[in-house]
Structure formats: structure tokens, C-alpha cells
Write a protein that holds these residues in place. Structure first.
Motif, PDB file in Angstrom:
ATOM      1  N   ASN A 191      -5.430  -3.289   8.955  1.00  0.00           N
ATOM      2  CA  ASN A 191      -4.780  -2.265   9.763  1.00  0.00           C
ATOM      3  C   ASN A 191      -5.594  -0.981   9.630  1.00  0.00           C
ATOM      4  N   TYR A 192      -6.030  -0.469  10.767  1.00  0.00           N
ATOM      5  CA  TYR A 192      -6.884   0.712  10.803  1.00  0.00           C
ATOM      6  C   TYR A 192      -6.200   1.931  10.185  1.00  0.00           C
ATOM      7  N   ILE A 193      -4.966   2.191  10.575  1.00  0.00           N
ATOM      8  CA  ILE A 193      -4.240   3.364  10.094  1.00  0.00           C
ATOM      9  C   ILE A 193      -3.910   3.237   8.608  1.00  0.00           C
ATOM     10  N   VAL A 194      -3.469   2.059   8.181  1.00  0.00           N
ATOM     11  CA  VAL A 194      -3.143   1.849   6.766  1.00  0.00           C
ATOM     12  C   VAL A 194      -4.394   1.980   5.905  1.00  0.00           C
ATOM     13  N   THR A 195      -5.524   1.496   6.391  1.00  0.00           N
ATOM     14  CA  THR A 195      -6.775   1.624   5.642  1.00  0.00           C
ATOM     15  C   THR A 195      -7.168   3.087   5.478  1.00  0.00           C
ATOM     16  N   ILE A 196      -7.076   3.856   6.551  1.00  0.00           N
ATOM     17  CA  ILE A 196      -7.398   5.280   6.465  1.00  0.00           C
ATOM     18  C   ILE A 196      -6.475   5.968   5.474  1.00  0.00           C
ATOM     19  N   TYR A 197      -5.181   5.668   5.560  1.00  0.00           N
ATOM     20  CA  TYR A 197      -4.191   6.266   4.655  1.00  0.00           C
ATOM     21  C   TYR A 197      -4.455   5.850   3.200  1.00  0.00           C
ATOM     22  N   ALA A 198      -4.758   4.580   2.983  1.00  0.00           N
ATOM     23  CA  ALA A 198      -4.988   4.097   1.625  1.00  0.00           C
ATOM     24  C   ALA A 198      -6.250   4.714   1.022  1.00  0.00           C
ATOM     25  N   GLY A 207      -5.045   9.463  -1.557  1.00  0.00           N
ATOM     26  CA  GLY A 207      -5.260   8.029  -1.427  1.00  0.00           C
ATOM     27  C   GLY A 207      -6.007   7.480  -2.627  1.00  0.00           C
ATOM     28  N   TYR A 208      -6.509   6.278  -2.503  1.00  0.00           N
ATOM     29  CA  TYR A 208      -7.202   5.616  -3.607  1.00  0.00           C
ATOM     30  C   TYR A 208      -8.683   5.955  -3.686  1.00  0.00           C
ATOM     31  N   VAL A 214       0.843  -1.201   0.000  1.00  0.00           N
ATOM     32  CA  VAL A 214       0.000   0.000   0.000  1.00  0.00           C
ATOM     33  C   VAL A 214       0.877   1.251   0.000  1.00  0.00           C
ATOM     34  N   TYR A 215       1.855   1.285   0.894  1.00  0.00           N
ATOM     35  CA  TYR A 215       2.739   2.457   0.964  1.00  0.00           C
ATOM     36  C   TYR A 215       3.517   2.661  -0.334  1.00  0.00           C
ATOM     37  N   TYR A 216       4.056   1.574  -0.898  1.00  0.00           N
ATOM     38  CA  TYR A 216       4.821   1.696  -2.144  1.00  0.00           C
ATOM     39  C   TYR A 216       3.930   2.143  -3.303  1.00  0.00           C
ATOM     40  N   ASP A 217       2.733   1.576  -3.409  1.00  0.00           N
ATOM     41  CA  ASP A 217       1.820   1.966  -4.489  1.00  0.00           C
ATOM     42  C   ASP A 217       1.409   3.427  -4.377  1.00  0.00           C
ATOM     43  N   ILE A 218       1.133   3.881  -3.171  1.00  0.00           N
ATOM     44  CA  ILE A 218       0.782   5.288  -2.984  1.00  0.00           C
ATOM     45  C   ILE A 218       1.969   6.174  -3.349  1.00  0.00           C
ATOM     46  N   HIS A 219       3.166   5.743  -2.974  1.00  0.00           N
ATOM     47  CA  HIS A 219       4.374   6.508  -3.307  1.00  0.00           C
ATOM     48  C   HIS A 219       4.574   6.588  -4.823  1.00  0.00           C
ATOM     49  N   TYR A 220       4.513   5.460  -5.491  1.00  0.00           N
ATOM     50  CA  TYR A 220       4.777   5.442  -6.933  1.00  0.00           C
ATOM     51  C   TYR A 220       3.669   6.079  -7.762  1.00  0.00           C
ATOM     52  N   ASN A 221       2.464   6.130  -7.234  1.00  0.00           N
ATOM     53  CA  ASN A 221       1.350   6.772  -7.942  1.00  0.00           C
ATOM     54  C   ASN A 221       1.105   8.195  -7.473  1.00  0.00           C
ATOM     55  N   ASN A 222       1.947   8.667  -6.560  1.00  0.00           N
ATOM     56  CA  ASN A 222       1.878  10.040  -6.055  1.00  0.00           C
ATOM     57  C   ASN A 222       0.479  10.380  -5.511  1.00  0.00           C
ATOM     58  N   LEU A 223      -0.018   9.505  -4.640  1.00  0.00           N
ATOM     59  CA  LEU A 223      -1.349   9.677  -4.060  1.00  0.00           C
ATOM     60  C   LEU A 223      -1.272  10.000  -2.571  1.00  0.00           C
ATOM     61  N   TYR A 224      -0.219  10.703  -2.171  1.00  0.00           N
ATOM     62  CA  TYR A 224       0.021  10.973  -0.748  1.00  0.00           C
ATOM     63  C   TYR A 224      -1.158  11.656  -0.065  1.00  0.00           C
ATOM     64  N   PHE A 225      -1.759  12.615  -0.707  1.00  0.00           N
ATOM     65  CA  PHE A 225      -2.788  13.432  -0.064  1.00  0.00           C
ATOM     66  C   PHE A 225      -4.205  12.951  -0.328  1.00  0.00           C
TER      67      PHE A 225
END
Length: 147
Positions: A67-74, A40-41, A27-38
Motif C-alpha cells: 500500500n503506497y500510503i501505508v508505506t509512506i506513513y510507516a 515513522g520507522y 503498521v498503524y497499531y505499532d506506530i501508535h504504541y511506539n509513538n512514532l506518529y511524526f
């Protein structure tokens, strides 16, 4: 990209935790490579890390990253993550003001810690019970004054 996915990955000797670590890192790598920091999906589709068939469970319906935090971030990126942290900050601040103590904090932190390794906050029961207990802790003197 392959270097990050293959060489810089955290591993665990516990297979269940290792499976979850792989998902979270994807999830973290995909968000990084797709530039979805702010952003998410979003909520329209399944989180891409859960598109792999071996991560979907036997019935192919699993779409939670456990994971609650990863889900919110994603789902909402840093924007949603910041909003959730602000929500919990004010929730704790209000609970402290109402109860004049931090006695609720160990219970609250242990329940949130549980949600960091399971889909607890993504189902309908756990959050209901979680917020109900927090609400009762605010009004415990009114609710239990005759006991």
C-alpha cells in the motif's frame, strides 16, 4: 494492546485482501504504541509488521506492505505523508494550469488507486511510467502537434 489487535481488526472474506488488511493495521497499531506518529520507522530496517516469516514470501525478501500510503506513513510518519500530499496537490495544480483541464485526473487517480493495493510505487517501473505519462500529458500539444 491485545484488545486492539484481536477485537478491533477489520477482516475481509477475500484471503489476499485480509492478509493485507492485517499488515496495514499492524503498521498503524505499532506506530501508535511506539509513538512514532511524526517520524515513522525510517528507512534503515524492514517495517516491523513485515518481520513475521509468513509475510516475507517464499524467498523471505518481501518487505513491502502493499500500500503506497501505508508505506509512506510507516517510513516517514505524518511528516512524509503531509509532504507527499503537498507534492500531489502541487502536481495536480500545475497539471491543471499547464493543460487548462482536469482530463488527466481519472488516469492519475486510477493509477494511484492501483498503488493502494499493490507494491506498484515501490518498484522501479511503475513510478517511471506514471510520471512519464503525467509529463507527456503536460506537453501533449507540443509532442503530438503533427499527428
Amino acid at each position: 494492546e491485545d484488545f486492539w489487535r484481536n477485537e478491533m481488526r477489520f477482516y475481509s472474506t477475500d484471503n489476499n485482501l485480509n492478509w493485507r488488511l492485517q499488515i496495514w493495521q499492524d503498521v498503524y497499531y505499532d506506530i501508535h504504541y511506539n509513538n512514532l506518529y511524526f517520524t515513522g520507522y525510517g528507512y534503515k530496517n524492514r517495517i516491523p509488521a513485515m518481520e513475521q516469516i509468513d509475510r516475507q514470501g517464499l524467498d523471505r525478501l518481501n518487505e513491502h506492505v502493499h500500500n503506497y500510503i501505508v508505506t509512506i506513513y510507516a517510513r516517514g510518519g505524518l511528516t512524509h505523508l503531509l509532504l507527499f500530499f503537498i507534492f500531489y496537490f502541487y502536481l495536480i495544480k500545475n497539471l491543471k494550469k499547464q493543460t487548462d483541464s482536469f482530463y488527466f485526473l481519472p488516469l492519475m487517480l486510477s493509477l494511484i488507486f492501483t498503488a493502494l493495493f499493490d507494491v506498484a510505487m515501490e518498484n522501479s517501473h511503475f513510478p517511471l511510467i506514471f510520471y512519464f505519462i503525467l509529463g507527456m500529458s503536460i506537453h501533449r500539444k507540443k509532442l503530438f502537434k503533427n499527428i
